[in-house]
Design a protein around this motif. Structure first.
Motif, PDB file in Angstrom:
ATOM      1  N   GLY A   2      47.123 -13.795 -46.589  1.00  0.00           N
ATOM      2  CA  GLY A   2      47.933 -15.366 -46.604  1.00  0.00           C
ATOM      3  C   GLY A   2      47.619 -16.266 -45.213  1.00  0.00           C
ATOM      4  O   GLY A   2      47.112 -15.704 -44.384  1.00  0.00           O
ATOM      5  N   PRO A   3      47.862 -17.295 -45.347  1.00  0.00           N
ATOM      6  CA  PRO A   3      47.590 -18.372 -44.385  1.00  0.00           C
ATOM      7  C   PRO A   3      48.234 -18.324 -42.821  1.00  0.00           C
ATOM      8  O   PRO A   3      47.653 -18.657 -41.899  1.00  0.00           O
ATOM      9  CB  PRO A   3      47.766 -19.834 -45.092  1.00  0.00           C
ATOM     10  CG  PRO A   3      48.868 -19.585 -45.953  1.00  0.00           C
ATOM     11  CD  PRO A   3      48.554 -18.117 -46.665  1.00  0.00           C
ATOM     12  N   ASP A   4      49.398 -17.453 -43.032  1.00  0.00           N
ATOM     13  CA  ASP A   4      50.087 -17.101 -41.835  1.00  0.00           C
ATOM     14  C   ASP A   4      49.975 -15.834 -41.307  1.00  0.00           C
ATOM     15  O   ASP A   4      50.912 -15.210 -40.572  1.00  0.00           O
ATOM     16  CB  ASP A   4      51.531 -17.704 -41.762  1.00  0.00           C
ATOM     17  CG  ASP A   4      51.705 -19.218 -41.886  1.00  0.00           C
ATOM     18  OD1 ASP A   4      50.892 -19.904 -41.271  1.00  0.00           O
ATOM     19  OD2 ASP A   4      52.265 -19.709 -43.008  1.00  0.00           O
ATOM     20  N   ASP A   5      49.024 -14.928 -41.777  1.00  0.00           N
ATOM     21  CA  ASP A   5      49.017 -13.527 -41.494  1.00  0.00           C
ATOM     22  C   ASP A   5      47.999 -13.292 -40.337  1.00  0.00           C
ATOM     23  O   ASP A   5      47.532 -12.155 -40.198  1.00  0.00           O
ATOM     24  CB  ASP A   5      48.292 -12.907 -42.761  1.00  0.00           C
ATOM     25  CG  ASP A   5      49.267 -12.788 -43.918  1.00  0.00           C
ATOM     26  OD1 ASP A   5      50.886 -12.861 -43.519  1.00  0.00           O
ATOM     27  OD2 ASP A   5      49.115 -12.467 -44.965  1.00  0.00           O
ATOM     28  N   GLU A  55      51.228 -28.773 -45.035  1.00  0.00           N
ATOM     29  CA  GLU A  55      51.997 -27.696 -44.733  1.00  0.00           C
ATOM     30  C   GLU A  55      52.594 -27.692 -43.634  1.00  0.00           C
ATOM     31  O   GLU A  55      51.959 -28.048 -42.682  1.00  0.00           O
ATOM     32  CB  GLU A  55      51.296 -26.548 -45.399  1.00  0.00           C
ATOM     33  CG  GLU A  55      50.772 -26.375 -46.801  1.00  0.00           C
ATOM     34  CD  GLU A  55      49.938 -25.220 -47.059  1.00  0.00           C
ATOM     35  OE1 GLU A  55      50.070 -24.106 -46.108  1.00  0.00           O
ATOM     36  OE2 GLU A  55      49.517 -25.041 -48.373  1.00  0.00           O
ATOM     37  N   ILE A  56      53.896 -26.893 -43.486  1.00  0.00           N
ATOM     38  CA  ILE A  56      54.472 -26.819 -42.128  1.00  0.00           C
ATOM     39  C   ILE A  56      53.973 -25.178 -41.915  1.00  0.00           C
ATOM     40  O   ILE A  56      54.739 -24.254 -42.603  1.00  0.00           O
ATOM     41  CB  ILE A  56      55.983 -27.107 -42.212  1.00  0.00           C
ATOM     42  CG1 ILE A  56      56.176 -28.305 -42.353  1.00  0.00           C
ATOM     43  CG2 ILE A  56      56.442 -26.593 -40.792  1.00  0.00           C
ATOM     44  CD1 ILE A  56      57.610 -28.900 -42.504  1.00  0.00           C
ATOM     45  N   PRO A  57      53.335 -25.012 -40.823  1.00  0.00           N
ATOM     46  CA  PRO A  57      53.037 -23.369 -40.757  1.00  0.00           C
ATOM     47  C   PRO A  57      54.257 -22.738 -40.088  1.00  0.00           C
ATOM     48  O   PRO A  57      55.131 -23.132 -39.638  1.00  0.00           O
ATOM     49  CB  PRO A  57      51.895 -23.568 -39.677  1.00  0.00           C
ATOM     50  CG  PRO A  57      51.303 -25.042 -39.637  1.00  0.00           C
ATOM     51  CD  PRO A  57      52.459 -25.603 -39.888  1.00  0.00           C
ATOM     52  N   ARG A 110      46.307 -23.169 -37.598  1.00  0.00           N
ATOM     53  CA  ARG A 110      47.537 -23.050 -38.393  1.00  0.00           C
ATOM     54  C   ARG A 110      48.778 -22.786 -37.095  1.00  0.00           C
ATOM     55  O   ARG A 110      49.572 -23.175 -36.875  1.00  0.00           O
ATOM     56  CB  ARG A 110      47.923 -22.218 -39.467  1.00  0.00           C
ATOM     57  CG  ARG A 110      47.134 -22.766 -40.617  1.00  0.00           C
ATOM     58  CD  ARG A 110      47.399 -22.111 -41.717  1.00  0.00           C
ATOM     59  NE  ARG A 110      49.014 -21.882 -42.372  1.00  0.00           N
ATOM     60  CZ  ARG A 110      49.155 -22.644 -43.129  1.00  0.00           C
ATOM     61  NH1 ARG A 110      48.853 -23.691 -43.673  1.00  0.00           N
ATOM     62  NH2 ARG A 110      50.689 -22.511 -43.438  1.00  0.00           N
ATOM     63  N   LEU A 111      48.127 -21.777 -36.404  1.00  0.00           N
ATOM     64  CA  LEU A 111      48.958 -20.890 -35.575  1.00  0.00           C
ATOM     65  C   LEU A 111      49.075 -22.013 -34.182  1.00  0.00           C
ATOM     66  O   LEU A 111      50.257 -21.899 -33.703  1.00  0.00           O
ATOM     67  CB  LEU A 111      48.164 -19.881 -34.904  1.00  0.00           C
ATOM     68  CG  LEU A 111      48.889 -18.773 -34.017  1.00  0.00           C
ATOM     69  CD1 LEU A 111      50.160 -18.057 -34.781  1.00  0.00           C
ATOM     70  CD2 LEU A 111      47.832 -17.839 -33.363  1.00  0.00           C
ATOM     71  N   LEU A 112      48.200 -22.677 -33.969  1.00  0.00           N
ATOM     72  CA  LEU A 112      48.412 -23.708 -32.701  1.00  0.00           C
ATOM     73  C   LEU A 112      49.234 -24.502 -33.358  1.00  0.00           C
ATOM     74  O   LEU A 112      49.746 -25.249 -32.250  1.00  0.00           O
ATOM     75  CB  LEU A 112      46.888 -24.031 -32.367  1.00  0.00           C
ATOM     76  CG  LEU A 112      45.994 -23.107 -31.927  1.00  0.00           C
ATOM     77  CD1 LEU A 112      44.465 -23.598 -31.455  1.00  0.00           C
ATOM     78  CD2 LEU A 112      46.458 -22.469 -30.519  1.00  0.00           C
ATOM     79  N   ILE A 113      48.900 -25.354 -34.311  1.00  0.00           N
ATOM     80  CA  ILE A 113      50.014 -26.415 -34.710  1.00  0.00           C
ATOM     81  C   ILE A 113      51.332 -25.882 -34.778  1.00  0.00           C
ATOM     82  O   ILE A 113      52.254 -26.711 -34.571  1.00  0.00           O
ATOM     83  CB  ILE A 113      49.472 -26.911 -36.342  1.00  0.00           C
ATOM     84  CG1 ILE A 113      47.908 -27.641 -36.056  1.00  0.00           C
ATOM     85  CG2 ILE A 113      50.362 -27.931 -36.892  1.00  0.00           C
ATOM     86  CD1 ILE A 113      47.291 -28.081 -36.967  1.00  0.00           C
ATOM     87  N   VAL A 119      46.881 -28.238 -42.852  1.00  0.00           N
ATOM     88  CA  VAL A 119      47.794 -28.622 -41.506  1.00  0.00           C
ATOM     89  C   VAL A 119      47.809 -29.632 -41.019  1.00  0.00           C
ATOM     90  O   VAL A 119      48.273 -29.927 -39.955  1.00  0.00           O
ATOM     91  CB  VAL A 119      47.713 -27.251 -40.705  1.00  0.00           C
ATOM     92  CG1 VAL A 119      48.269 -26.154 -41.388  1.00  0.00           C
ATOM     93  CG2 VAL A 119      46.085 -27.244 -40.201  1.00  0.00           C
ATOM     94  N   GLY A 120      46.785 -30.666 -41.389  1.00  0.00           N
ATOM     95  CA  GLY A 120      46.487 -31.875 -40.981  1.00  0.00           C
ATOM     96  C   GLY A 120      45.725 -32.081 -39.563  1.00  0.00           C
ATOM     97  O   GLY A 120      45.968 -32.828 -38.791  1.00  0.00           O
ATOM     98  N   ALA A 121      44.955 -31.191 -39.573  1.00  0.00           N
ATOM     99  CA  ALA A 121      43.791 -30.882 -38.451  1.00  0.00           C
ATOM    100  C   ALA A 121      42.482 -31.623 -38.898  1.00  0.00           C
ATOM    101  O   ALA A 121      41.913 -31.200 -39.958  1.00  0.00           O
ATOM    102  CB  ALA A 121      43.585 -29.635 -38.156  1.00  0.00           C
TER     103      ALA A 121
END
Length: 401
Positions: free
Chosen positions: A383-386, A93-95, A224-227, A256-258
């Motif tokens: 949510g993943p971006d919350d 996913e693209i964060p 996700r936040l860092l990526i 996220v590909g980590a």
């Protein structure tokens, strides 16, 4: 004659019982047996602190090659024919961008915290601000977990300004309250995250806290936040005691590909953390984020073990961030947890989760004053971006919306 009849009856009954048993056995032989598990793949049993994250992802392993990290590999699956529409591949996913997340989540925060802001504005707008009114204002602030010292400071400052300006204009009162609250939240604190690699290796972030605060979920969301901020990230699954913690973190990493470094269940968490930093350095990633086991702040042995994890990691170099995850809904109990963790490891920042589920926004001020360290991140949903970087002005504006 009677005895012969009796024997015949008994024999007939035995034949009936034997016949029924044989029939049942034949029926069972025709039933399909449950499939055996595929060898080499460890499926997560569905245990974790975030039920929104899927748990059916196979655990992947990091294989180290001479030149650093090779690739994440899965055991060779058995050949199974399936319709094409049933075959799906995991897509990275693209964060969501990190900038402005708290502003975008402002309405959600405002809905949960409006009891504080609106309650204060309603009290300040009274025609007669007598002693009883100021006592009610104090009660609202204390109920919001602002703390006694901060409450006293805010009330005294408001009393001085209200007497000096002598206004009941709602807009003027709102601006006055906004200024004082922002001052309490302290915008001068450095809320940046040290996540940039240096000449000594990757930046190392240790995520700590008690059970149930959402550390593993926070670790995944932080990745996700860092990526989203163009960092390369490696995750260390040093929570080796909670069932499926490593699988849960692996799922976040897959999204996220980590890559994730994990160890055997029940193994030494310090060894996993050490390996994660070593592999991260060889792979030249920007940031290594280590998820530690949840522990009760009252258990001395567990807290000592956390100190050991930090000391072992420091054999590679300094730990750049120690983020304490606190549940905003726990109020003063969270403050007690914070004090004990701060004694064991040097806390550099606070992550307040579930801030959207409480009207006690004053915990932000209280915990910063108690520890002398800033709130750096806040969790505002499932949510993943919350997970959002904390912004004092946006936070106060949400309180007053």
């Amino acid at each position: 004659m009677d005895s012969i009849v009796l024997y015949l009856a008994i024999g007939l009954a035995l034949l009936v019982v034997i016949g029924v048993g044989v029939a049942i056995a034949l029926m069972r032989r025709g039933e399909p047996r449950p499939p055996k598990p595929r060898p080499g793949i460890d499926y997560a049993p569905g245990v974790g602190d975030d039920d929104t994250v899927p748990r059916d992802t196979p655990r992947r392993r990091i294989e180290q090659a001479e030149g650093g990290i090779d690739t994440l590999t899965l055991p060779e699956p058995q050949e199974v024919e399936a319709p094409a529409e049933e075959i799906a591949e995991w897509e990275v996913e693209i964060p969501e961008p990190a900038e402005g997340r708290l502003v975008r989540l402002r309405k959600r925060l405002a809905r949960s915290n409006n009891a504080l802001g609106r309650g204060l504005l309603a009290l300040l707008s009274r025609d007669n601000l007598d002693a009883n009114a100021w006592e009610e204002i104090e009660e609202v602030l204390l109920t919001a977990d602002l703390g006694v010292a901060a409450t006293t400071e805010l009330v005294e400052a408001l009393q001085v300004r209200v007497r000096a300006e002598g206004t009941a204009d709602p807009q003027v009162l709102r601006a006055m309250l906004r200024d004082e609250l922002i001052g309490l939240v302290d915008p001068s604190m450095d809320r940046s995250l040290a996540t940039v690699a240096s000449s000594s290796g990757p930046a190392v972030v240790l995520v700590v806290g008690v059970n149930g605060t959402g550390k593993t979920t926070t670790t995944g969301k932080l990745a996700r936040l860092l990526i989203a901020s163009d960092r390369t990230v490696l995750l260390g699954a040093a929570d080796t005691f909670r069932a499926a913690a490593a699988q849960q973190l692996q799922t976040w990493g897959d999204r996220v590909g980590a890559p994730v470094v994990s160890g055997p269940e029940g193994g030494d968490p310090a060894a996993v953390a050490f390996d994660a930093v070593r592999i991260g350095a060889e792979a030249e990633v920007d940031t290594v984020v280590i998820d530690t086991a949840g522990r009760l702040h009252t258990k001395v042995g567990l807290m000592d073990e956390l100190g050991k994890v930090k000391r072992v990691v420091e054999k590679h170099g300094p730990v750049d961030e120690v983020l304490l995850v606190l549940d905003a809904t726990t109020g003063q109990n969270g403050m007690n947890q914070a004090r004990v963790f701060a004694e064991v490891v040097d806390i550099t920042g606070i992550v307040l989760t579930k801030l959207d589920g409480t009207a006690k926004g004053g915990i932000v001020v209280a915990v910063q004053r108690e520890l002398g360290v800033p709130v750096k991140l806040v969790g505002l949903g499932e949510g993943p971006d919350d997970l959002a970087p904390f912004d004092p002005a946006a936070f106060v504006d949400a309180l007053l919306d």
